[in-house]
Design a protein around this motif. Structure first.
Motif, PDB file in Angstrom:
ATOM      1  N   ILE A 278       0.838  -1.209   0.000  1.00 43.51           N
ATOM      2  CA  ILE A 278       0.000   0.000   0.000  1.00 43.51           C
ATOM      3  C   ILE A 278       0.868   1.252   0.000  1.00 43.51           C
ATOM      4  N   SER A 279       1.913   1.244   0.842  1.00 44.15           N
ATOM      5  CA  SER A 279       2.819   2.388   0.916  1.00 44.15           C
ATOM      6  C   SER A 279       3.531   2.620  -0.416  1.00 44.15           C
ATOM      7  N   SER A 280       4.037   1.546  -1.018  1.00 41.70           N
ATOM      8  CA  SER A 280       4.740   1.660  -2.300  1.00 41.70           C
ATOM      9  C   SER A 280       3.822   2.227  -3.369  1.00 41.70           C
ATOM     10  N   ARG A 281       2.586   1.779  -3.357  1.00 44.79           N
ATOM     11  CA  ARG A 281       1.608   2.250  -4.342  1.00 44.79           C
ATOM     12  C   ARG A 281       1.329   3.742  -4.154  1.00 44.79           C
ATOM     13  N   GLU A 282       1.138   4.157  -2.908  1.00 49.60           N
ATOM     14  CA  GLU A 282       0.837   5.564  -2.637  1.00 49.60           C
ATOM     15  C   GLU A 282       2.009   6.467  -3.004  1.00 49.60           C
ATOM     16  N   ILE A 283       3.228   6.030  -2.672  1.00 53.00           N
ATOM     17  CA  ILE A 283       4.426   6.805  -3.030  1.00 53.00           C
ATOM     18  C   ILE A 283       4.511   6.951  -4.540  1.00 53.00           C
ATOM     19  N   ASN A 284       4.249   5.858  -5.247  1.00 52.55           N
ATOM     20  CA  ASN A 284       4.349   5.888  -6.709  1.00 52.55           C
ATOM     21  C   ASN A 284       3.302   6.817  -7.319  1.00 52.55           C
ATOM     22  N   ILE A 285       2.060   6.719  -6.869  1.00 51.47           N
ATOM     23  CA  ILE A 285       1.002   7.564  -7.441  1.00 51.47           C
ATOM     24  C   ILE A 285       1.321   9.042  -7.227  1.00 51.47           C
ATOM     25  N   ARG A 286       1.760   9.368  -6.027  1.00 54.54           N
ATOM     26  CA  ARG A 286       2.088  10.758  -5.708  1.00 54.54           C
ATOM     27  C   ARG A 286       3.248  11.272  -6.573  1.00 54.54           C
ATOM     28  N   ASN A 287       4.319  10.479  -6.656  1.00 53.59           N
ATOM     29  CA  ASN A 287       5.499  10.922  -7.397  1.00 53.59           C
ATOM     30  C   ASN A 287       5.305  10.845  -8.908  1.00 53.59           C
ATOM     31  N   ARG A 288       4.458   9.919  -9.353  1.00 50.86           N
ATOM     32  CA  ARG A 288       4.159   9.834 -10.785  1.00 50.86           C
ATOM     33  C   ARG A 288       3.466  11.114 -11.257  1.00 50.86           C
ATOM     34  N   LYS A 289       2.515  11.593 -10.472  1.00 51.85           N
ATOM     35  CA  LYS A 289       1.800  12.814 -10.842  1.00 51.85           C
ATOM     36  C   LYS A 289       2.748  14.011 -10.891  1.00 51.85           C
ATOM     37  N   LYS A 290       3.637  14.106  -9.903  1.00 52.00           N
ATOM     38  CA  LYS A 290       4.593  15.221  -9.880  1.00 52.00           C
ATOM     39  C   LYS A 290       5.541  15.154 -11.078  1.00 52.00           C
ATOM     40  N   LEU A 291       6.035  13.946 -11.377  1.00 52.61           N
ATOM     41  CA  LEU A 291       6.969  13.792 -12.490  1.00 52.61           C
ATOM     42  C   LEU A 291       6.279  14.091 -13.813  1.00 52.61           C
ATOM     43  N   TYR A 292       5.052  13.621 -13.953  1.00 53.88           N
ATOM     44  CA  TYR A 292       4.268  13.897 -15.160  1.00 53.88           C
ATOM     45  C   TYR A 292       4.107  15.410 -15.354  1.00 53.88           C
ATOM     46  N   ASN A 293       3.757  16.110 -14.290  1.00 51.78           N
ATOM     47  CA  ASN A 293       3.545  17.561 -14.376  1.00 51.78           C
ATOM     48  C   ASN A 293       4.833  18.304 -14.716  1.00 51.78           C
ATOM     49  N   GLU A 294       5.953  17.853 -14.179  1.00 48.63           N
ATOM     50  CA  GLU A 294       7.240  18.494 -14.472  1.00 48.63           C
ATOM     51  C   GLU A 294       7.598  18.332 -15.951  1.00 48.63           C
ATOM     52  N   LEU A 295       7.372  17.164 -16.493  1.00 40.44           N
ATOM     53  CA  LEU A 295       7.641  16.948 -17.918  1.00 40.44           C
ATOM     54  C   LEU A 295       6.721  17.800 -18.784  1.00 40.44           C
ATOM     55  N   LYS A 296       5.456  17.907 -18.384  1.00 40.37           N
ATOM     56  CA  LYS A 296       4.513  18.746 -19.134  1.00 40.37           C
ATOM     57  C   LYS A 296       4.949  20.212 -19.110  1.00 40.37           C
ATOM     58  N   LYS A 297       5.415  20.670 -17.944  1.00 40.17           N
ATOM     59  CA  LYS A 297       5.875  22.064 -17.824  1.00 40.17           C
ATOM     60  C   LYS A 297       7.018  22.361 -18.785  1.00 40.17           C
ATOM     61  N   MET A 298       7.823  21.350 -19.068  1.00 40.44           N
ATOM     62  CA  MET A 298       8.959  21.512 -19.972  1.00 40.44           C
ATOM     63  C   MET A 298       8.527  21.483 -21.438  1.00 40.44           C
ATOM     64  N   GLY A 299       7.247  21.216 -21.683  1.00 39.83           N
ATOM     65  CA  GLY A 299       6.768  21.125 -23.045  1.00 39.83           C
ATOM     66  C   GLY A 299       7.023  19.775 -23.687  1.00 39.83           C
ATOM     67  N   VAL A 300       7.332  18.778 -22.855  1.00 41.60           N
ATOM     68  CA  VAL A 300       7.607  17.432 -23.362  1.00 41.60           C
ATOM     69  C   VAL A 300       6.291  16.672 -23.530  1.00 41.60           C
ATOM     70  N   ASN A 301       6.161  15.956 -24.614  1.00 43.85           N
ATOM     71  CA  ASN A 301       4.984  15.118 -24.849  1.00 43.85           C
ATOM     72  C   ASN A 301       5.117  13.851 -24.002  1.00 43.85           C
ATOM     73  N   VAL A 302       4.329  13.764 -22.933  1.00 46.69           N
ATOM     74  CA  VAL A 302       4.390  12.627 -22.020  1.00 46.69           C
ATOM     75  C   VAL A 302       3.019  11.958 -21.974  1.00 46.69           C
ATOM     76  N   ILE A 303       3.007  10.627 -21.968  1.00 48.53           N
ATOM     77  CA  ILE A 303       1.760   9.868 -22.036  1.00 48.53           C
ATOM     78  C   ILE A 303       1.266   9.557 -20.619  1.00 48.53           C
ATOM     79  N   PRO A 304      -0.006   9.845 -20.298  1.00 51.32           N
ATOM     80  CA  PRO A 304      -0.551   9.494 -18.987  1.00 51.32           C
ATOM     81  C   PRO A 304      -0.375   7.999 -18.708  1.00 51.32           C
ATOM     82  N   SER A 305      -0.032   7.666 -17.463  1.00 52.06           N
ATOM     83  CA  SER A 305       0.336   6.293 -17.127  1.00 52.06           C
ATOM     84  C   SER A 305      -0.417   5.788 -15.906  1.00 52.06           C
ATOM     85  N   GLU A 306      -0.647   4.482 -15.880  1.00 57.23           N
ATOM     86  CA  GLU A 306      -1.226   3.805 -14.711  1.00 57.23           C
ATOM     87  C   GLU A 306      -0.219   2.814 -14.124  1.00 57.23           C
TER      88      GLU A 306
END
Length: 367
Positions: A278-306
């Motif tokens: 459960i902890s690993s999953r929560e850490i991943n979901i939280r950090n995945r969203k942050k990493l996705y947003n950082e790539l988007k801010k850079m103008g990089v085409n990033v694919i939403p992930s599960e």
């Protein structure tokens, strides 16, 4: 020497894993290196798993239980299936090879999607040659196109592999879509659901595991692994769930003593620690969203992930970019081998590691 070979292997290039940290340290003399290439869980395994590993060390002079009895029993209990519905292997890769070896006859074919896990292709070709492998185009959202796959079924198709969520795209198929597909595929075709990243899906209500169908659809096999959410990639252990007959047939081609003593005990203990999962999953979901947003801010085409990784398109020469990142101490995965020559995949790590990656990516892209 070629006259001595199984000529099928001449059609294959060796599988290239993500570069190890040790190699980059040797080559570039770097102190800080972040590896985000192989979709590993960054969290250290919990104490109960460490204890199980340590306790088993005294027994490693003797062979393991070849049937993995206690681990199979634990897996069956956790998934609410019968003991005979479970097969354990040295990672999902070994089980993929078992499936192909057990069911693919000369002249038959494996069918899957483009841009997916390349071991399906390797297993098919090494077993039966390049004519035994077919792949369908993806849809416009980088997902398996089950309509196209269904349309390619003919009398030669014997095994269909579906990865959900998919590696390397990170995309998820709707629950109803997979369920309907399984129901309409003829029962003389083996359907394999590779659920390696199942636990990372944010909304589990939308996820189709397929477990409830294994005794109704005798041709259905589900693959699961301890390499991802459970953090046991270094021990190489996975399992299959299926009807009793299909599991029994696969067991006939299983190597004896294929799963080590330590791997069996570590996996049993992992299944007893829901808090870590459960902890690993929560850490991943939280950090995945942050990493996705950082790539988007850079103008990089990033694919939403599960999953625990992101596929992105940096609008740059991939080989050159990868070389520059390696020199900066960042290991991620170019995707040419997966059929995505203009894409890269980055594993979601701890926030500090993700920030280091973003910092170095900005540097080498000049952003």
């Amino acid at each position: 020497m070629e006259n001595l070979l199984n000529t099928n292997i001449l059609e294959l290039m060796p599988y290239k894993a993500g570069k190890p940290i040790e190699e980059i340290r040797r080559n570039f003399g770097l102190n800080k290196i972040v590896k985000l290439a192989s979709n590993e869980n960054p969290s250290e395994v919990p104490e109960n798993v460490k204890k199980a590993i340590t306790n088993e060390l005294k027994n490693i002079s003797t062979y393991p239980d070849s049937d993995s009895f206690y681990l199979k029993k634990k897996i069956a209990e956790n998934n609410n299936v019968g003991f005979k519905n479970v097969l354990v292997g040295a990672g999902s890769v070994e089980i993929i090879r078992m499936i192909v070896k057990a069911f693919l006859k000369p002249g038959e074919r494996v069918l899957t999607s483009e841009k997916t896990f390349i071991m399906y292709k390797i297993a098919a070709i090494e077993n039966s040659g390049k004519e035994s492998f077919l792949e369908a185009e993806m849809d416009g959202q980088f997902r398996f196109d089950l309509n196209k796959i269904y349309g390619m079924i003919d009398e030669k198709v014997k095994i269909i592999f579906i990865t959900n969520p998919n590696n390397p795209t990170g995309t998820l198929l709707p629950k109803k879509e997979i369920e309907n597909f399984i129901k309409k595929v003829p029962e003389n075709i083996i359907i394999v659901l590779d659920n390696a990243y199942e636990e990372y899906v944010e909304d589990q209500e939308k996820y189709f595991s397929g477990i409830d169908m294994i005794n109704k659809k005798k041709n259905l096999i589900i693959l699961r692994t301890f390499s991802k959410i459970y953090g046991l990639a270094g021990l190489r252990i996975g399992y299959a769930l299926g009807g009793e007959n299909v599991i029994s047939y696969m067991g006939r081609v299983k190597a004896p003593f294929n799963v080590t003593r330590i791997a069996q005990q570590a996996a049993i203990s992992s299944l007893e620690n829901d808090e870590f999962k459960i902890s690993s999953r929560e850490i991943n979901i939280r950090n995945r969203k942050k990493l996705y947003n950082e790539l988007k801010k850079m103008g990089v085409n990033v694919i939403p992930s599960e999953t625990n990784f992101l596929m992105f398109f940096p609008d740059s020469d991939i080989k050159e970019l990868n070389d520059k990142l390696l020199r900066e101490g960042v290991i991620i995965r170019p995707l040419r081998a997966f059929g995505v020559p203009d894409g890269m995949r980055v594993t979601v790590g701890f926030e500090e590691d993700n920030n280091f990656f973003i910092e170095k990516l900005k540097k080498v892209l000049g952003k």
